[in-house]
Design an enzyme around this catalytic site. Structure first.
Site, PDB file in Angstrom:
ATOM      1  N   HIS A 136       1.027  -0.956   0.396  1.00 55.43           N
ATOM      2  CA  HIS A 136      -0.503  -0.162  -0.130  1.00 55.43           C
ATOM      3  C   HIS A 136       0.745   0.987  -0.151  1.00 55.43           C
ATOM      4  CE1 HIS A 136      -2.885   2.404   1.573  1.00 55.43           C
ATOM      5  NE2 HIS A 136      -3.755   2.261   0.885  1.00 55.43           N
TER       6      HIS A 136
ATOM      7  N   GLU B 161      -4.647   1.981  -7.357  1.00 55.20           N
ATOM      8  CA  GLU B 161      -4.851   2.939  -5.630  1.00 55.20           C
ATOM      9  C   GLU B 161      -4.436   4.086  -6.012  1.00 55.20           C
ATOM     10  OE1 GLU B 161      -6.531   0.944  -2.220  1.00 55.20           O
ATOM     11  OE2 GLU B 161      -5.010   0.946  -2.736  1.00 55.20           O
TER      12      GLU B 161
END
Length: 272
Positions: free
Chosen positions: A97, A169
């Site tokens: 992430h 993302e």
């Protein structure tokens, strides 16, 4: 085709809150027909074992961990290993992430090691990739994310790669300060990902300011196989409504309507 719809709680929820969320989620799912939609939730490590029993016994929702070390054991103070999160009930592991890359200095090399460790122990890696705003503004989004994915998946065999989920993302679209992306801003990136990895992986997901008012449009982007949701799914009723939207968008009408107040070849392909 499986439509993956999941959420990471990040550093939120006590054990009591995690159990309450899980109870409301499973109760709400009794009133939905998911069809091809596969839900998953990713609690903090402290809550994994607290919710695992209910989720694993029920079987409808996959359970994930937010991180795991690439070594199976050793002197790594403060870390948890893939065998440990698996022992606590995790079935998939979120890796790479942007917050971990930025704040904890994770590199493409450590991300690659973690992907390999997750696969080695039979769990599903959820690889997160995404470009910062300056890269997008310079027109380099596709090259940037393809490079991230290629370095993370380098050396994997075709069977291994087929077990990997990729969550795109964009850094500029995530978090409390993120700007929701319009579908037309994402089409070229998903086309590029699909061209290199789409038919080889378990699915391509989108994450970044996903909400009830844009979920259907995001799922309508070519090559998007699901959604990775943040704060819009941190309450069970919000997540249930997003699952309902996904089921309807996938052509499977929900069996029940949730009211607004419901609490409901081992060929090396990784360098493509």
């Amino acid at each position: 085709m499986t439509v993956w719809v999941g959420t990471s709680w990040k550093m939120n929820k006590t054990l009591a809150e995690a159990r309450q969320y899980t109870s409301e989620l499973l109760e709400g799912l009794d009133r939905l027909e998911l069809g091809t939609v596969q839900p998953f939730i990713i609690p903090p490590a402290t809550a994994l074992s607290a919710v695992a029993g209910a989720l694993v016994d029920d079987g409808r929702v996959l359970l994930g961990a937010q991180n795991a070390h690439w070594e199976d054991n050793g002197a790594w103070t403060g870390e948890v290993s893939v065998p440990q999160v698996a022992d606590a009930g995790a079935q998939l592991v979120e890796i790479g992430h942007s917050e971990r890359r930025e704040h904890f200095r994770e590199t493409d090399q450590t991300v690659r090691r973690k992907v390999a460790a997750v696969l080695r122990h039979g769990l599903t890696p959820l690889l997160c990739i995404g470009e910062p705003a300056e890269v997008r503004e310079a027109g380099g989004s596709s090259d940037f994310i393809l490079g991230q994915a290629a370095r993370a998946l380098e050396g994997l065999s075709a069977p291994e790669l087929s077990r990997v989920l990729i969550a795109y993302e964009p850094v500029w679209a995530i978090g409390a300060a993120g700007r929701p992306a319009a579908p037309e801003e994402l089409r070229s990136s998903f086309a590029a990902l699909a061209g290199s990895f789409g038919q080889h992986t378990a699915g391509l997901l989108y994450g970044g300011s996903v909400a009830e008012d844009n979920a259907a449009a995001l799922l309508g982007i070519p090559h998007v196989d699901g959604l990775f949701i943040g704060r819009a799914a941190w309450e069970a009723d919000g997540y249930l409504r997003l699952l309902e939207t996904a089921a309807a968008t996938a052509g499977t009408p929900a069996a029940g309507r949730l009211s607004p107040d419901t609490n409901e070849s081992a060929e090396e392909v990784g360098t493509k």
